[in-house]
Each structure stands twice: as structure tokens, then as C-alpha cells.
Design a protein around this motif. Sequence first.
Motif, PDB file in Angstrom:
ATOM      1  N   ASP A  98      45.891 -72.216  11.808  1.00  0.00           N
ATOM      2  CA  ASP A  98      45.846 -71.944  13.248  1.00  0.00           C
ATOM      3  C   ASP A  98      46.291 -73.116  14.108  1.00  0.00           C
ATOM      4  N   GLN A 140      51.412 -67.409  10.221  1.00  0.00           N
ATOM      5  CA  GLN A 140      50.318 -68.145  10.872  1.00  0.00           C
ATOM      6  C   GLN A 140      49.169 -68.368   9.896  1.00  0.00           C
ATOM      7  N   ARG A 141      48.868 -67.341   9.110  1.00  0.00           N
ATOM      8  CA  ARG A 141      47.776 -67.451   8.147  1.00  0.00           C
ATOM      9  C   ARG A 141      48.076 -68.549   7.121  1.00  0.00           C
ATOM     10  N   ASP A 194      53.295 -56.930   5.760  1.00  0.00           N
ATOM     11  CA  ASP A 194      51.831 -56.949   5.708  1.00  0.00           C
ATOM     12  C   ASP A 194      51.338 -58.294   5.145  1.00  0.00           C
ATOM     13  N   PRO A 195      50.513 -59.019   5.911  1.00  0.00           N
ATOM     14  CA  PRO A 195      50.062 -60.340   5.439  1.00  0.00           C
ATOM     15  C   PRO A 195      49.190 -60.262   4.185  1.00  0.00           C
ATOM     16  N   ASN A 227      54.896 -62.946  11.735  1.00  0.00           N
ATOM     17  CA  ASN A 227      54.012 -63.864  12.464  1.00  0.00           C
ATOM     18  C   ASN A 227      52.648 -64.053  11.810  1.00  0.00           C
ATOM     19  N   GLU A 228      51.996 -62.918  11.532  1.00  0.00           N
ATOM     20  CA  GLU A 228      50.619 -62.995  11.056  1.00  0.00           C
ATOM     21  C   GLU A 228      50.556 -63.683   9.686  1.00  0.00           C
TER      22      GLU A 228
END
Lengths: 276, 276
Positions: free
Chosen positions: B201, B196-197, B156-157, B192-193
Motif C-alpha cells: 500500500d 497494488q497488493r 483477478d488478483p 491495479n488491484e
Amino acid sequence: MDNRAIGIFDSGLGGLTCVAEMKRAAPAEDIIYFGDTARVPYGTRSRETILEYAAQDIAFAASKDVKVIIAACGTVSSALGDTIPDNGIPFFGVVHPAAQAAARATRNGMIGITGTPATIRSGAYERAIARISPDIRCIPTACPLFVPMVENGITDPDDVVVQSMVERYLEGIRSSGADTLILGCTHYPHLNEAIQRYMGDDVTLISSGAAAAMAAIEHLKANDGLAGRECGTVRCFTTDTPDMFRENAHRFIGGVDLTVEKVSVDTLSDLTRGRT
Amino acid sequence: MDNRAIGIFDSGLGGLTCVAEMKRAAPAEDIIYFGDTARVPYGTRSRETILEYAAQDIAFAASKDVKVIIAACGTVSSALGDTIPDNGIPFFGVVHPAAQAAARATRNGMIGITGTPATIRSGAYERAIARISPDIRCIPTACPLFVPMVENGITDPDDVVVQSMVERYLEGIRSSGADTLILGCTHYPHLNEAIQRYMGDDVTLISSGAAAAMAAIEHLKANDGLAGRECGTVRCFTTDTPDMFRENAHRFIGGVDLTVEKVSVDTLSDLTRGRT
């Protein structure tokens, strides 16, 4: 007097916490340690696979002419339950010694139990405690990330990751009011400080590896089986390379002289299949 | 047209990210997936042990009459380097496809590389990138806790543990200014999330498993080797129990119908030793 070695095995390096305790309490003993580092961890595998690996580990230890075998692995000890290997060598797991130590330590009759997913799923600690004192209430919790954290040196009690994982795993046990906590995996004593800080000083932590070492020593004492020399040796066997073993072992047992030899997984597999 | 299956293997379940990509891009293909769940993870073991396990995995895939084999495992692909199995079956690792995708994606010539300790130690991604374009600068970082985190669903990001581990592993890559990041282990797309965060971006993430799937599809297209049916099947083999595989696989490849069968570690060991 018996100068044969004590055999201690684990899925990997966690069992070295039991070796350290043995060196402290009975320095005269020779120790043969086996760590299945090519297949660690066991605690996230099925009972079927754990029992297959455990049979190989025990067969290997038994092949070394040891006077006692200690499964210094919460996962193996829990999977075996009351099944004692049929090889004539006295056998100690960590579950019964830790359950006894915890039952002696608790004042309010509430014991928290931590372990790998396989250990907690087995219910072995609860059964052992219920047999000693059926009135004790157990609060079991699986802590799957503790082993990889310890193996990667993430144990600093000031580390936010350590604090957060300790909190999310132990929250239920702390709020239950348990005054005793079993560290049911031999890796967990490396998180001792973080766990003690979170649980508070009034909670007694029970190291399962240390409890197993003490139980084996008591047995040897009672049977005139202790070694009669000044200082024993530690001879290690590992399924991955000796270099990797040495590189990581100091984290578990710094300052102890040891030799390391490789034994292949194929050799283990042949041992239990009666092949040579 | 070739209706034989595509063989995909990994140390465990991470390679299912490659299967998911294959199902998306070439749904007609039959897939045979092998996950060595009784011995996962590979990425913290020695090169010697990784190569021994890889030889067994490849021998097993080859025994299934597949038209192509994909090592959907960054650790195995890196350990093999340029060594192609000598079995006459076209072979794809994740390193070269991911290196090519990253070299195409970068605009400023700086590529971050993440992977298991064994992958990063091997230097395989850097060598592959240097061969494509010697001017690209690589920033490699081992992320040993990512695999156990993903396997335990800690992705979980918004989770402080995820954020903290992503930051401590990727800080150096972010501050280097790299505009492309290779997720060099097939587990990592599940982070990933969060990644990326943290990276922002503007940074392109390259999934090594997806890149390998695309490379294999390109090869089959060019050689008239794609399947000619409507919809293919996914048949899985696992060294731990099928129940455990099923229980955990949905996290990697939810919604895909698959069958699961057990193959024992002893069978694998016999395959490469010429025993039956």
C-alpha cells in the motif's frame, strides 16, 4: 517434377511449425514463407477482418509463382471454410488435413479441438470432422492466451502459468475422455510438452501445421510435382521489420537457414484493390 | 469556451481508461475515440511500424475537427518521444504527464516503470523523468503478457496466473525499494488491484492514461478551451467491427453511453499517402 517454390503463409510466426515439418519431410523443396507480423494475431479479430487480411496474404503468395499455397494458420483456414481462392493454384488450409488425421487417430470417437477464439467460433473443425465421420463427438475450446504465451516464450511445462492456463483451457476436454486432441493453431505445438503431460500419454496430439504440410506433399507426389534438387531454400517475407522476424523466428524454427525481406502492409492493401 | 470534441486514440481499447478519466473529470466534453482494433497490439511491433500506424491514427483524429489530440497509448507516446505532430492541434502523449505525476509522487526518488516491450526499449519514460529531476532513479521493466491478459479478462488478483505474472515482472522493481510505479500502458490499470497488493500500500501507482487526461484538461482550462454544455457524448471509431468493439469495451468503460462506427485500415493508409 516441378522446381517452383511452395508458398506458406500465416498471421505471424506460428506457420513456421509447418515450414519445419516441410523441411523435414521434403527437404528438396524451396519455400516462400509470408508472416503478417505487423498485424499478428488474427485469432482475436472479426471474421470480416480475417477474410480481408487472408485475401491480401493469398494474393501476395500467388504473386510469387508458387506451385501450391498453404494457409498455415488455423484462424485463416477456419474463416475460409470451403472457399478455395480463385487463382488456379492448389490450396491447402490446416482444417481438413488436421480433421482427417484426428479422425484416423481416434479410437473412442471423441476429439478435442483447440484454437483461437475466431477458429472455435467458426465451427470449421467440427464441420470437417462431421463430414468424415458423423459419429465422432467433438469438444471444442478456445485458448486465447496460448498465442501470446508462445510468442513471449512462456511454454515451460514446469511453469505454473503454463500449467494453470493449460488446465483451465483443457479441463473440459480431458474430463470428456477424448483420446485425440487437435492443436488447431500453428502456435500450439510449442506447448506440446505441457499439453501432453496434462492430457496424459494415451491422448494423441495432432499438429495442424504438420498435417497441412503432409497433405500438400501427398498432393505434389500424386501429381509428379515434387522438386528435383538436393536441398531447397527458405525465403521469408514479413510486414514488420526483418530484424524482428529474425529475432523471434529461431524460437519456431531454430537451425534452418532463411532470408527475410520486408513487404509493406500498404503493398498488400494495394494488391487486393488492384492498385500499384 | 470551445465546444469542439477532444480526440483520443489508442492501438485498441486500453485508451478507454483515459476516456473514463476524462468523463469523470470533465463530463461536459465531447470525446471522439479511435481504437485500431484491427491491428492491436502495437507494443510488440518495431518502432518503424508503430510510427507508421501512429501517423495514420493522428491523421484520422486530426480529420475530425478536434481541439486537442491525446495519444492514450504508452507505445505510441514513447515511440514519438518529443516529436509533436505537425498539424497545429495541441497534442498530449501519456509519457510526460505520467513522468510529472510520478516525479511529484515519489518521496525516496525511486520510480518503477512498466510498459510494453516497445515502450521500455524506447527509454522514453526515463528520459522524461531525467529532464524533470536528474537525481531520480528509474527501474524499467517490460511486461509483454499484461496486455493479452487484460484483453482476455485475466485480471483477478486471486488468480494464480495473475499473481505469478505480476510477481515475475515486478519482482525487480519491488526489491529495488521504489515507492512509485508508473503503469506506462493504458491497459495496466485493469491489473491495479493485483499490482497494488503485490507492491504494497505504500507504493503509489500512476495511471498514464489518467495523467494524460488531466494534463489535457489543465491545458484547456488555461486556454479557456473547455466545453460549455451539460454533458458530452462519446463517439468511437474502430478498424475492426463495431460489434467486437462494443462486446469488449464494457470491460474498460462499463456504463458509459457510446456510439461506434467502422473506419477501414485502407482508409487510414490512404490518409497518410494523400490518396482518397
